[in-house]
Enzyme design. Structure first.
Site, PDB file in Angstrom:
ATOM      1  CB  CYS A  50      -5.100  -1.335   4.199  1.00 29.19           C
ATOM      2  SG  CYS A  50      -4.501  -1.236   5.893  1.00 29.19           S
TER       3      CYS A  50
ATOM      4  CE  LYS B 212      -7.504   1.922   3.286  1.00 27.51           C
ATOM      5  NZ  LYS B 212      -6.270   2.067   4.105  1.00 27.51           N
TER       6      LYS B 212
ATOM      7  CD  GLU C 215      -2.769   1.152   2.509  1.00 25.42           C
ATOM      8  OE1 GLU C 215      -3.991   1.253   2.338  1.00 25.42           O
ATOM      9  OE2 GLU C 215      -2.252   1.016   3.648  1.00 25.42           O
TER      10      GLU C 215
END
Length: 306
Positions: free
Chosen positions: A164, A130, A41
């Site tokens: 994540c 995200k 990430e």
């Protein structure tokens, strides 16, 4: 297919060094016969570690504002030279690549936690922002959208990915499951604490291979000019960002258990036929999804231009 997580030491807030690292690991992957490699990430230009180590959510603090400004300035633009160099390397080596970046959006004010999918032939084929940053991350990243929730075909293997803690969001996981992937990739800042449970859980729930990629971050790499360097160094004796890259099979067993502290490629060979066999008992996108009872829709419109 041979797949790998690139567990690399992140050249923190050094975009040029970060690009060189990505190019190096793509080349290493090709030399090992890897067809798909995954980077952590926001590997470019690095995860915003000061948010948890140096009071990053404090308001009306000049040094916190300077830290955010420095991070925003070093975020990567999709049309920028960093992405172009990586795309060229992917094309030269023929390795499909997932790369986490902090993406600077239009107007230079908005930054997203973004997962790029880069095809050796077509270039950037996926840009997933995200959906919801964690509470601390919201100080630097904006909410993403569903535009990039796509599964990609890589050499006969269907692959999807999340960033994540999206991997703990049931409906976010369902989006790739509904597209019948063979491999699920998850990208992380880098911690064995984060990847140990969810990597195996996704493998079992989705009936897929599950690959987690995390970085190794040494606080000594925080550049001298960063406004909160002293606070980061004083926060603890050792960085908690110790990698955690791992690969699990569709039965939930480790092919490679979480790797701690090492900078290397974490490699495994996967077989889509094994996935089809695993779904005999649990098929999350088939009849056991009960489409007659449940309906899930995904809005894949881009939330903002870019």
């Amino acid at each position: 297919m041979r797949v790998a997580a690139a567990q690399a030491r992140c050249p923190w807030l050094d975009r040029e060094a970060g690009v060189r690292k990505v190019v190096d690991f793509v080349g290493r992957a090709a030399a090992e016969g890897v067809e798909l490699v995954v980077f952590p990430e926001t590997f470019l230009p690095g995860y915003p570690i000061w948010l948890s180590e140096a009071g990053g959510v404090e308001f009306a603090d000049d040094r916190q504002e300077a830290a955010c400004a420095a991070y925003r300035e070093l975020a990567v633009e999709l049309s920028g030279p960093e992405v172009r160099v990586v795309v060229e390397s992917v094309r030269d080596h023929g390795v499909f690549t997932y790369l986490g970046i902090a993406e600077r959006g239009p107007g230079r004010g908005t930054v997203y936690c973004t997962l790029l999918a880069i095809d050796p032939v077509t270039g950037v084929c996926g840009v997933h922002r995200k959906l919801v940053p964690t509470p601390e991350e919201r100080a630097v990243w904006s909410n993403g959208d569903g535009h990039g929730l796509q599964v990609h075909e890589v050499g006969g293997v269907r692959v999807g990915g999340l960033c994540c803690w999206e991997n703990w969001m049931p409906l976010a996981r369902h989006s790739p499951y509904a597209q019948a992937p063979d491999l699920h990739v998850s990208v992380w800042p880098g911690s064995t604490r984060l990847t140990g449970d969810i990597t195996r859980f996704v493998a079992l729930e989705g009936g897929v291979y599950s690959l987690a990629a995390g970085a190794v971050v040494d606080y000594a790499d925080v550049p001298a000019g960063f406004p909160l360097r002293d606070e980061v160094l004083a926060a603890r004796h050792r960085s908690p960002y110790d990698g955690g890259s791992a690969i699990a099979g569709p039965d939930g067993r480790w092919l490679v258990a979480p790797v701690r502290g090492e900078e290397r490629l974490v490699i495994a060979d996967i077989d889509p036929a094994v996935v089809r066999g695993a779904r005999r008992e649990l098929d999350p996108d088939g009849l056991r999804a009960r489409p007659d009872v449940f309906g899930v829709s995904v809005d894949r419109r881009r939330g903002f231009p870019g």
